[in-house]
Design an enzyme around this catalytic site. Structure first.
Site, mmCIF file in Angstrom:
data_model
loop_
_atom_site.group_PDB
_atom_site.id
_atom_site.type_symbol
_atom_site.label_atom_id
_atom_site.label_comp_id
_atom_site.label_asym_id
_atom_site.label_seq_id
_atom_site.Cartn_x
_atom_site.Cartn_y
_atom_site.Cartn_z
ATOM 1 N N ARG A 101 0.889 -1.182 0.000
ATOM 2 C CA ARG A 101 0.000 0.000 0.000
ATOM 3 C C ARG A 101 0.916 1.218 0.000
ATOM 4 N NH1 ARG A 101 -5.338 1.365 3.498
ATOM 5 N NH2 ARG A 101 -6.137 0.088 1.812
ATOM 6 N N HIS A 128 -7.245 1.030 -6.602
ATOM 7 C CA HIS A 128 -7.523 0.131 -5.470
ATOM 8 C C HIS A 128 -8.234 -1.100 -6.043
ATOM 9 C CE1 HIS A 128 -7.794 -1.156 -1.487
ATOM 10 N NE2 HIS A 128 -8.690 -0.326 -0.983
ATOM 11 N N GLN A 131 -10.243 -3.743 -3.812
ATOM 12 C CA GLN A 131 -11.554 -3.267 -3.358
ATOM 13 C C GLN A 131 -12.569 -3.342 -4.497
ATOM 14 O OE1 GLN A 131 -12.459 -1.895 -0.088
ATOM 15 N NE2 GLN A 131 -14.448 -2.339 -0.996
ATOM 16 N N ASP A 223 -17.122 7.562 -1.864
ATOM 17 C CA ASP A 223 -15.876 7.363 -1.114
ATOM 18 C C ASP A 223 -15.510 8.706 -0.490
ATOM 19 O OD1 ASP A 223 -13.468 6.374 -0.113
ATOM 20 O OD2 ASP A 223 -12.408 6.486 -2.038
ATOM 21 N N CYS A 263 -16.341 2.012 0.181
ATOM 22 C CA CYS A 263 -15.219 1.113 0.491
ATOM 23 C C CYS A 263 -14.787 1.208 1.943
ATOM 24 C CB CYS A 263 -14.044 1.411 -0.438
ATOM 25 S SG CYS A 263 -13.440 3.105 -0.296
ATOM 26 N N ARG A 291 -13.689 -8.487 0.750
ATOM 27 C CA ARG A 291 -12.256 -8.266 0.549
ATOM 28 C C ARG A 291 -11.479 -9.555 0.839
ATOM 29 N NH1 ARG A 291 -10.099 -3.149 0.859
ATOM 30 N NH2 ARG A 291 -8.191 -4.246 0.279
HETATM 31 N N1 CP Z 1 -11.329 -0.112 2.088
HETATM 32 C C1 CP Z 1 -10.091 -0.179 2.559
HETATM 33 O O1 CP Z 1 -9.108 -0.391 1.820
HETATM 34 O O2 CP Z 1 -9.979 -0.011 3.905
HETATM 35 P P1 CP Z 1 -8.637 0.170 4.739
HETATM 36 O O3 CP Z 1 -8.030 1.488 4.345
HETATM 37 O O4 CP Z 1 -9.064 0.134 6.184
HETATM 38 O O5 CP Z 1 -7.704 -0.958 4.405
HETATM 39 N N1 NVA Z 2 -9.803 6.887 -1.546
HETATM 40 C C1 NVA Z 2 -9.468 6.373 -0.236
HETATM 41 C C2 NVA Z 2 -9.715 4.912 -0.170
HETATM 42 C C3 NVA Z 2 -9.469 4.298 1.175
HETATM 43 C C4 NVA Z 2 -9.682 2.816 1.199
HETATM 44 C C5 NVA Z 2 -8.032 6.702 0.096
HETATM 45 O O1 NVA Z 2 -7.171 6.528 -0.767
HETATM 46 O O2 NVA Z 2 -7.762 7.141 1.222
#
Ligand code: CP
Ligand code: NVA
Length: 308
Positions: A101, A128, A131, A223, A263, A291
């Site tokens: 990540r 992502h 997701q 989101d 998400c 997930r």
């Molecule tokens: N939706 C999602 O990726 O959640 P987290 O940021 O908690 O991993």
């Molecule tokens: N768009 C959000 C998604 C989190 C799962 C971010 O990148 O913070």
């Protein structure tokens, strides 16, 4: 040859379908594939916080018989303590896979380029994909199909909608995206989705009018307006997104059997009103659960592919 899971553009329509089918099998039989990662270690490199992604990957890897090593932002300092290429090459000598990540999508591409083991994108500033596939599983469960289901996405043209565009276009789902001016989805992802949509019959609509997007939609998705890494822009963003909240009045324009998706993490009172996200149409925890199943399917796919 190794295979990575970085972006849905690298996955054919058939491969996406195969992963979704596998996720369904895995969900109905949690012991399915319980030895696929036996004797294997995967490392999780996280530059940003996480609840769902970290816990679902760790749980999924354990359920497939593997071992997990979590590396926090402080442990690895990706790109700062040593070049990303050196991190990728070193880790490839120890582990069988890297789940990352990151802030910059380029870091994921670099990890994949230099690692000799599969790299999985656990969220970048651009996409992502894990997701988005979990969301397809959720929509399929609710409607019994994906083809011709109408999704509306209202809010920021961020990593989430970029991946939803690619996901929808691969399965023949229609998607209308409403963003404020200046916050549109990434142009390259839109073009890739449009190209695939011509083949699968998806209709893609881009608008600045949430009401237009949501009218008649069977899925209403939003989101956060402030993604991880954009905290300094918070004040400006909260102003610029005025009128884009998914509230009961907006949701009333959707199909009467619509589902609400997010998400997570969510900000009640910003991108979504409390009575919508906590109301009877919301399927947010199904998405979170899926997930786990879809990521197990992705890992089975990647490690099966490796042995072909
Ligand atoms: N939706 C999602 O990726 O959640 P987290 O940021 O908690 O991993
Ligand atoms: N768009 C959000 C998604 C989190 C799962 C971010 O990148 O913070």
């Amino acid at each position: 040859m190794k295979r990575d899971f970085i972006c849905l553009k690298d996955y054919s329509v058939q491969e996406v379908q195969n992963i979704l089918n596998l996720a369904k099998q895995v969900k109905h039989n949690p012991r399915h594939g319980s030895d696929y990662l036996k004797g294997k270690s995967l490392t999780l490199i996280f530059q940003k916080p996480s609840n769902r992604t970290r816990v679902s990957f760790e749980t999924g890897i354990h359920q497939l018989g593997g071992n997990v090593i979590y590396l926090s932002p402080d442990d690895i300092s990706l790109g700062k303590r040593e070049p990303t290429a050196d991190v990728a090459k070193t880790l490839s000598r120890y582990v069988n896979g890297i789940v990352a990540r990151v802030y910059k999508h380029q870091d994921i591409l670099d990890l994949a380029k230099y690692a000799t083991v599969p790299v999985i994108n656990a969220l970048s500033d651009l996409s992502h994909p894990c997701q988005a596939l979990a969301d397809l599983v959720t929509v399929q469960e609710r409607f019994g199909r994906l083809k011709d289901v109408r999704m509306a996405y209202v809010g920021d043209g961020n990593n989430m909608v970029n991946s939803l565009l690619l996901a929808a276009s691969r399965v023949g789902m229609h998607i209308s995206v409403a963003t404020p001016k200046g916050y549109e989805a990434n142009a390259e992802y839109v073009a890739l989705a449009q190209e695939c949509a011509r083949m699968t019959g998806s209709k893609i609509v881009l608008t600045h009018d949430p009401r237009e997007a949501v009218s008649g939609a069977q899925v209403v998705y939003t989101d956060t307006w402030v993604s991880m890494g954009q905290e300094e822009e918070s004040q400006k963003r909260l102003k610029d997104f005025a009128g884009f909240q998914v509230d009961a009045a907006l949701a009333a324009l959707a199909d009467k059997n619509y589902i609400f998706m997010h998400c997570l993490p969510a900000h009640r009172g910003q991108e979504v009103a409390e009575d919508v996200i906590d109301g009877p149409h919301s399927v947010i925890f199904d998405e979170a659960e899926n997930r786990l199943h879809v990521q197990k399917a992705i890992m089975i796919f990647l490690y099966t592919f490796k042995h072909l």
